[in-house]
Design an enzyme around this catalytic site. Structure first.
Site, PDB file in Angstrom:
ATOM      1  CG  ASP A   1       0.367  -2.439  -0.538  1.00 40.90           C
ATOM      2  OD1 ASP A   1      -0.823  -2.337  -0.174  1.00 40.90           O
ATOM      3  OD2 ASP A   1       0.703  -2.691  -1.707  1.00 40.90           O
TER       4      ASP A   1
ATOM      5  CG  ASP B   1      -4.728  -2.365  -0.936  1.00 38.51           C
ATOM      6  OD1 ASP B   1      -3.661  -2.281  -0.302  1.00 38.51           O
ATOM      7  OD2 ASP B   1      -4.815  -2.160  -2.161  1.00 38.51           O
TER       8      ASP B   1
END
Length: 387
Positions: free
Chosen positions: A83, A269
């Site tokens: 992530d 992201d």
């Protein structure tokens, strides 16, 4: 995912891409011959890049890409989302009674190298597992600190700071993975350790749609077999741990407005599946797609339109950026990404890809899965090539 602890640094709101891409640009790399005697030392220090296969959590649309790592001695295999919207490592443990999703849970008592840090904390996320907005702070993890040996793609780091999940809110229980490995713009944890051991300070992501498969993370290098043409690099906008680029404007189906043609900073992201923009920007984009795209009061922050309308709506979103040489290029979200599936409360109404979140401008998987992306920590830049 995007953690609120990062959001504090970006927006101070939490307290605790119709022009085509310019002609391909060739990136020229130059090498320097090491002085005699130093060459052998450099050779000893070099660590080769490694590839980690990624699975795609698909639930009508692509949600998250995750892969396996191992923790402890002997190693226990767990699965994590890599992530870029967070910075730490946390995963389900046998201490967590609320972790009801059927995923491997780490048992610290079975690892001879685990050291309990004794510190408890919690972390809240501004974006969650799926495409729905976070409501009433419903993505929260309770954590206990520790250190242990972590191996990723066959590369091992020792004494890596990590967090055991001891409690989680029910929203996490659809996860087919055990946790989250943060891959922020400032190397931390296992990645920082590998860089110190001689691994190049960058990674590449091939986040393919479920229909294509073979998604992959390359740690310490770039897999050039995954794209055609040359990478275009853009400089990091900030100096913190958030991956973000400056954009001079957005156009939709070749048109723009004064609001959209405004400079902004956009976060990238890999742990978020769709797009977040402030309410006025989201509605300005939707106005150029269809006036019939409306907010859905049942899920605040979401928008939708009759599913029967989706196939006939052009919805090409071009986000402009400037490369390291000052040249303009676009990153494009195609019309195929407009719908992320029907709403649970009204199956005839389809949710559209942009959620409203005032104070946050963020793109995730709906853009990234159309590009091979390079996250160059050492040079503080991002690279993109269409796939």
């Amino acid at each position: 995912m995007f953690s609120f602890s990062w959001f504090l640094l970006v927006a101070s709101l939490y307290t605790s891409i119709t022009s085509a891409c310019p002609e391909p640009q060739k990136i020229t790399l130059q090498s320097r011959v090491a002085p005699h005697g130093q060459a052998n030392s450099l050779k000893r220090r070099q660590i080769s890049p490694t590839n980690v296969p990624l699975a795609d959590f698909f639930k009508g649309t692509d949600l998250q890409w995750f892969g396996n790592i191992s923790v402890g001695t002997p190693p226990q295999e767990i699965s994590v989302v890599f992530d870029t919207g967070s910075s730490s490592l946390e995963f389900a443990s046998t201490l967590c009674n609320s972790c009801t999703n059927p995923v491997p849970k780490f048992d610290s008592s079975k690892s001879s190298t685990f050291v309990d840090g004794g510190r408890t904390s919690s972390i809240s996320f501004a974006t969650g597992v799926g495409v729905d907005p976070v409501i009433n702070n419903d993505y929260v993890l309770r954590l206990r600190s520790g250190t242990d040996t972590v191996t990723v793609g066959g590369l091992t780091s020792r004494n890596v700071a990590l967090n055991l999940i001891t409690d989680q809110t029910p929203a996490f229980n659809i996860d087919p993975f055990s946790g989250i490995q943060g891959m922020g713009a400032r190397a931390q944890g296992f990645f920082a350790s590998l860089i110190n051991q001689g691994l190049p300070a960058l990674f590449g992501m091939f986040l393919t749609p479920n229909s294509i498969g073979n998604a992959e993370l390359t740690i310490g290098g770039i897999d050039e077999s995954k794209f055609d043409g040359d990478l275009v690099f853009a400089p990091q906008a900030g100096t913190g741990a958030t991956w973000e680029l400056r954009s001079p404007g957005i156009s939709v189906n070749g048109r723009t407005t004064s609001l959209l043609n405004t400079r902004r900073t956009i976060i990238f992201d890999s742990g978020t599946s769709n797009v977040l923009f402030s309410t006025d920007t989201a509605e300005a984009i939707y106005a150029l797609i269809s006036p019939d795209i409306k907010p859905n009061s049942a899920e605040p922050g979401t928008y939708g339109i009759a599913c029967s309308r989706i196939p006939s709506l052009p919805a090409k979103i071009d986000i402009a950026f400037t490369d390291v040489n000052g040249r303009a290029f676009n990153l494009t979200i195609p019309s195929s990404e407009l719908s992320v599936g029907p709403f649970a409360n009204n199956p005839s109404l389809c949710q559209t890809l942009i959620n409203a979140f005032d104070g946050l401008e963020l793109v995730g998987g709906s853009l990234l899965k159309h590009y091979y992306s390079v996250w160059d920590v050492g040079n503080q830049r991002m690279g993109f090539a269409p796939i």
